[in-house]
Structures are given as structure tokens and as C-alpha cells.
Scaffold this motif. Sequence first.
Motif, PDB file in Angstrom:
ATOM      1  N   HIS A 149      80.176  -5.057  69.924  1.00 27.88           N
ATOM      2  CA  HIS A 149      81.636  -4.915  69.899  1.00 27.88           C
ATOM      3  C   HIS A 149      82.217  -5.851  68.840  1.00 27.88           C
ATOM      4  CE1 HIS A 149      85.811  -5.490  71.281  1.00 27.88           C
ATOM      5  NE2 HIS A 149      85.701  -4.276  71.788  1.00 27.88           N
ATOM      6  N   PRO A 150      83.301  -5.440  68.158  1.00 28.37           N
ATOM      7  CA  PRO A 150      83.874  -6.255  67.083  1.00 28.37           C
ATOM      8  C   PRO A 150      84.231  -7.680  67.497  1.00 28.37           C
ATOM      9  CG  PRO A 150      84.816  -4.057  67.030  1.00 28.37           C
ATOM     10  CD  PRO A 150      83.975  -4.129  68.267  1.00 28.37           C
ATOM     11  N   ASN A 151      84.562  -7.894  68.775  1.00 28.96           N
ATOM     12  CA  ASN A 151      84.952  -9.228  69.213  1.00 28.96           C
ATOM     13  C   ASN A 151      83.817  -9.956  69.930  1.00 28.96           C
ATOM     14  OD1 ASN A 151      87.086 -11.190  69.262  1.00 28.96           O
ATOM     15  ND2 ASN A 151      87.252 -10.858  71.479  1.00 28.96           N
ATOM     16  N   GLY A 173      88.313  -7.031  56.483  1.00 26.77           N
ATOM     17  CA  GLY A 173      88.380  -7.423  57.884  1.00 26.77           C
ATOM     18  C   GLY A 173      87.216  -6.956  58.710  1.00 26.77           C
ATOM     19  N   GLU A 174      86.088  -6.705  58.057  1.00 27.34           N
ATOM     20  CA  GLU A 174      84.886  -6.266  58.771  1.00 27.34           C
ATOM     21  C   GLU A 174      83.672  -6.591  57.924  1.00 27.34           C
ATOM     22  OE1 GLU A 174      83.360  -2.275  61.077  1.00 27.34           O
ATOM     23  OE2 GLU A 174      84.044  -2.049  58.998  1.00 27.34           O
ATOM     24  N   GLY A 175      82.616  -7.011  58.584  1.00 31.04           N
ATOM     25  CA  GLY A 175      81.366  -7.280  57.886  1.00 31.04           C
ATOM     26  C   GLY A 175      80.441  -8.086  58.761  1.00 31.04           C
ATOM     27  N   HIS A 176      79.163  -8.011  58.449  1.00 32.11           N
ATOM     28  CA  HIS A 176      78.184  -8.760  59.239  1.00 32.11           C
ATOM     29  C   HIS A 176      77.069  -9.235  58.317  1.00 32.11           C
ATOM     30  CE1 HIS A 176      76.515  -9.125  63.595  1.00 32.11           C
ATOM     31  NE2 HIS A 176      76.112 -10.153  62.845  1.00 32.11           N
ATOM     32  N   ILE A 177      76.833 -10.537  58.331  1.00 33.11           N
ATOM     33  CA  ILE A 177      75.759 -11.150  57.555  1.00 33.11           C
ATOM     34  C   ILE A 177      74.684 -11.623  58.531  1.00 33.11           C
ATOM     35  CG2 ILE A 177      75.123 -13.046  56.001  1.00 33.11           C
ATOM     36  CD1 ILE A 177      78.165 -12.932  55.109  1.00 33.11           C
ATOM     37  N   ILE A 178      73.482 -11.138  58.348  1.00 34.09           N
ATOM     38  CA  ILE A 178      72.341 -11.534  59.173  1.00 34.09           C
ATOM     39  C   ILE A 178      71.429 -12.414  58.332  1.00 34.09           C
ATOM     40  CG2 ILE A 178      70.337 -10.764  60.497  1.00 34.09           C
ATOM     41  CD1 ILE A 178      72.768  -9.711  61.833  1.00 34.09           C
ATOM     42  N   TYR A 187      88.467 -13.772  60.022  1.00 31.02           N
ATOM     43  CA  TYR A 187      88.701 -12.584  59.194  1.00 31.02           C
ATOM     44  C   TYR A 187      88.000 -11.348  59.765  1.00 31.02           C
ATOM     45  CZ  TYR A 187      90.333 -15.897  55.658  1.00 31.02           C
ATOM     46  OH  TYR A 187      91.019 -16.883  54.979  1.00 31.02           O
ATOM     47  N   GLY A 188      87.355 -11.506  60.916  1.00 31.82           N
ATOM     48  CA  GLY A 188      86.643 -10.385  61.516  1.00 31.82           C
ATOM     49  C   GLY A 188      85.236 -10.205  60.984  1.00 31.82           C
ATOM     50  N   VAL A 189      84.715 -11.224  60.327  1.00 31.74           N
ATOM     51  CA  VAL A 189      83.371 -11.152  59.741  1.00 31.74           C
ATOM     52  C   VAL A 189      82.417 -11.983  60.594  1.00 31.74           C
ATOM     53  CG1 VAL A 189      81.965 -11.609  57.702  1.00 31.74           C
ATOM     54  CG2 VAL A 189      84.346 -10.854  57.442  1.00 31.74           C
ATOM     55  N   MET A 199      79.729  -2.589  65.427  1.00 33.99           N
ATOM     56  CA  MET A 199      79.987  -1.833  64.197  1.00 33.99           C
ATOM     57  C   MET A 199      79.288  -0.474  64.259  1.00 33.99           C
ATOM     58  SD  MET A 199      78.880  -2.737  60.246  1.00 33.99           S
ATOM     59  CE  MET A 199      79.777  -4.275  60.194  1.00 33.99           C
ATOM     60  N   GLU A 200      80.012   0.556  63.896  1.00 32.17           N
ATOM     61  CA  GLU A 200      79.414   1.877  63.743  1.00 32.17           C
ATOM     62  C   GLU A 200      78.722   1.911  62.392  1.00 32.17           C
ATOM     63  OE1 GLU A 200      77.853   5.281  63.618  1.00 32.17           O
ATOM     64  OE2 GLU A 200      78.987   4.848  65.458  1.00 32.17           O
ATOM     65  N   LEU A 201      77.398   2.100  62.380  1.00 32.62           N
ATOM     66  CA  LEU A 201      76.617   1.959  61.152  1.00 32.62           C
ATOM     67  C   LEU A 201      76.572   3.223  60.296  1.00 32.62           C
ATOM     68  CD1 LEU A 201      73.639  -0.153  62.543  1.00 32.62           C
ATOM     69  CD2 LEU A 201      75.443  -0.925  60.990  1.00 32.62           C
ATOM     70  N   LYS A 202      76.888   4.364  60.878  1.00 34.29           N
ATOM     71  CA  LYS A 202      76.814   5.598  60.113  1.00 34.29           C
ATOM     72  C   LYS A 202      77.782   5.566  58.934  1.00 34.29           C
ATOM     73  CE  LYS A 202      76.880  10.639  60.546  1.00 34.29           C
ATOM     74  NZ  LYS A 202      77.066  11.780  61.471  1.00 34.29           N
ATOM     75  N   GLY A 203      77.240   5.783  57.737  1.00 40.91           N
ATOM     76  CA  GLY A 203      78.053   5.797  56.538  1.00 40.91           C
ATOM     77  C   GLY A 203      78.335   4.438  55.935  1.00 40.91           C
ATOM     78  N   LYS A 204      77.963   3.365  56.641  1.00 43.47           N
ATOM     79  CA  LYS A 204      78.198   2.025  56.126  1.00 43.47           C
ATOM     80  C   LYS A 204      77.193   1.700  55.023  1.00 43.47           C
ATOM     81  CE  LYS A 204      81.521   0.585  58.953  1.00 43.47           C
ATOM     82  NZ  LYS A 204      81.684   1.693  59.884  1.00 43.47           N
ATOM     83  N   ILE A 205      77.573   0.782  54.125  1.00 45.39           N
ATOM     84  CA  ILE A 205      76.692   0.329  53.060  1.00 45.39           C
ATOM     85  C   ILE A 205      76.068  -0.996  53.477  1.00 45.39           C
ATOM     86  CG2 ILE A 205      76.532  -0.408  50.648  1.00 45.39           C
ATOM     87  CD1 ILE A 205      78.905   1.425  50.059  1.00 45.39           C
ATOM     88  N   ALA A 206      74.739  -1.047  53.475  1.00 48.55           N
ATOM     89  CA  ALA A 206      74.015  -2.237  53.889  1.00 48.55           C
ATOM     90  C   ALA A 206      73.076  -2.676  52.779  1.00 48.55           C
ATOM     91  CB  ALA A 206      73.222  -1.975  55.170  1.00 48.55           C
ATOM     92  N   VAL A 207      72.981  -3.969  52.581  1.00 49.67           N
ATOM     93  CA  VAL A 207      72.035  -4.562  51.637  1.00 49.67           C
ATOM     94  C   VAL A 207      70.993  -5.337  52.438  1.00 49.67           C
ATOM     95  CG1 VAL A 207      71.715  -6.307  49.844  1.00 49.67           C
ATOM     96  CG2 VAL A 207      73.660  -4.737  49.727  1.00 49.67           C
ATOM     97  N   VAL A 208      69.725  -5.100  52.128  1.00 48.18           N
ATOM     98  CA  VAL A 208      68.629  -5.822  52.761  1.00 48.18           C
ATOM     99  C   VAL A 208      67.769  -6.417  51.654  1.00 48.18           C
ATOM    100  CG1 VAL A 208      66.663  -5.720  54.345  1.00 48.18           C
ATOM    101  CG2 VAL A 208      68.628  -4.194  54.696  1.00 48.18           C
ATOM    102  N   THR A 209      67.457  -7.704  51.744  1.00 46.29           N
ATOM    103  CA  THR A 209      66.607  -8.336  50.739  1.00 46.29           C
ATOM    104  C   THR A 209      65.181  -8.449  51.259  1.00 46.29           C
ATOM    105  OG1 THR A 209      66.971 -10.635  51.473  1.00 46.29           O
ATOM    106  CG2 THR A 209      68.593  -9.678  49.958  1.00 46.29           C
ATOM    107  N   GLY A 210      64.237  -8.486  50.322  1.00 41.29           N
ATOM    108  CA  GLY A 210      62.827  -8.596  50.704  1.00 41.29           C
ATOM    109  C   GLY A 210      62.345  -7.374  51.454  1.00 41.29           C
ATOM    110  N   VAL A 211      62.399  -6.207  50.789  1.00 42.39           N
ATOM    111  CA  VAL A 211      62.206  -4.933  51.490  1.00 42.39           C
ATOM    112  C   VAL A 211      60.838  -4.298  51.274  1.00 42.39           C
ATOM    113  CG1 VAL A 211      64.654  -4.381  51.519  1.00 42.39           C
ATOM    114  CG2 VAL A 211      63.273  -3.674  49.558  1.00 42.39           C
ATOM    115  N   SER A 212      59.932  -4.973  50.599  1.00 44.35           N
ATOM    116  CA  SER A 212      58.670  -4.321  50.250  1.00 44.35           C
ATOM    117  C   SER A 212      57.817  -3.999  51.474  1.00 44.35           C
ATOM    118  CB  SER A 212      57.868  -5.185  49.271  1.00 44.35           C
ATOM    119  OG  SER A 212      57.510  -6.422  49.863  1.00 44.35           O
ATOM    120  N   LYS A 213      57.915  -4.830  52.516  1.00 45.81           N
ATOM    121  CA  LYS A 213      57.122  -4.620  53.731  1.00 45.81           C
ATOM    122  C   LYS A 213      57.673  -5.498  54.841  1.00 45.81           C
ATOM    123  CE  LYS A 213      53.801  -7.624  51.410  1.00 45.81           C
ATOM    124  NZ  LYS A 213      52.440  -7.719  50.841  1.00 45.81           N
TER     125      LYS A 213
END
Length: 234
Positions: free
Chosen positions: A213-215, A124-129, A167-169, A1-15
Motif C-alpha cells: 500500500h502507498p502508505n 509523488g511516487e517511486g520505490h528504491i530497493i 514526497y511519497g517515495v 504500487m501497481e507494477l503493470k506498465g511501470k518503468i523499472a531499472v534493475v542493476t546487475g542483471v546478468s544472473k
Amino acid sequence: MELKGKIAVVTGVSKGIGLATVEALLEKGAKVAGWGRTKPDLEHQNFHFFECDVRHHESVQQAFDNTIATLGKPIQVLVNNAGLGIAGLLEDMSLDDWHTMFETNVNGIFYCTRLVVLGMKEMGEGHIINISSIAGTTGVAQMSGYCGTKHAVRGISHSLYKEVRDYGVKVTCIYPGSVNTSFFDNIDTVTVSDNMMRPQDIASTILHALESHPNYHQVDIEVRPLMPKGRKQK
């Protein structure tokens, strides 16, 4: 995934891992929404903090709604990092401590993921870590509750990736060994040292998975310090 301009959510971000991941994503040009109980010491035009306690679905819903209102949609990346561990023998564990770990480490992943996964499937795109732990692959004395939650994270991750892969996720579960963070502040059996991994190391692993890579799908990633007790002398 090209990360530039993408919207990302991160939880537990204080440190710790959460903050290091936010900083790494910002360097790649992503727009980052940080969800947490405490605002980190970070100022960046592409970073937006939204107060959130992942134990409560109402709080997660509000953070999600505020994120969409501020950054737009869709959300392409979710890093479920918020978590905690409380040590103790099972028979000595208080009900409050047990529930706090499961509400944060397990319910929190459910509350956050359920809100973003539909949008990822539609585009059709997304990534959950999901950040699990070595404790999610084995048992650790006096950490039964924590191990239980991290085994749950593993099971959720494995089931979810099979639901969304077509679904490409992507769903990636990461299992870190000891990391030099505040996680161990209230665990007397562990002494924090420079022989542990750095939060930046885990963030670099997250980026590596996201930028693949997407695949190409990394389902499980286990990472450990090379020399947890320091270099052995000849």
C-alpha cells in the motif's frame, strides 16, 4: 504500487538475484531496463538491456539517458542490486580489490539513485530497493571490506528514506543471508548448497515490498535460509 506498465531499472542483471528480479517484474507487466556489464540470456518484449558499469558515473549516465530515450519516463522503480565481495584479511587486501568493492557496492548506488530520485519526488511516487546483506548488520572475519560496503548501503538507505518519504517515495533496504548464486565462486570459506535461499526468494521479497500500500513502508527487511545446514535429524 501497481507494477503493470511501470518503468523499472534493475542493476546487475546478468544472473542471480538481478535476473530473478527482472523476470518477476516482467511477469507483473512492468517495463524493465536491465543495467549491467553482461547481457543476460533473456528475451522479452518488455526487457531492454543497457550496458553499464556502475563503478563509473559516465557509464551510469549513459545507461540512464538510453533508458529514458527507449522507454520514456518517469522511472518508478530502481533496484540497486549490482555488487560483489572479495574475501581476505584486511592487511592482505589489495588496494584494487578494496576500491573495486566500494566503487561497485557504494558509489554505484549513489550514481544510480541520484539520477532517478528527483523524478520520483516530482511525480509523488517511486520505490528504491537497495540490496545490502546480513554483512551489513554485523562483522564477518575476512570480509571487512565487503562488510564495510554493506554497512554503508544501510546508512545510505536509512538517510535517504528520511529525505524522500514525505514526497511519497519509498526506500527499502534488504539484508539477505546466504543465497545460492555465483557470489561465492571466489570465496573459499563458503560452500554453495541447496540449503541456501534461491534468487527467486529474494525477488519475491522485492515484489512484496513494491506492491505494498502507498502508505505502508518497509524500511528494513532481513531474510535468511530457515535451515542453512540442512534439516536436523532426531
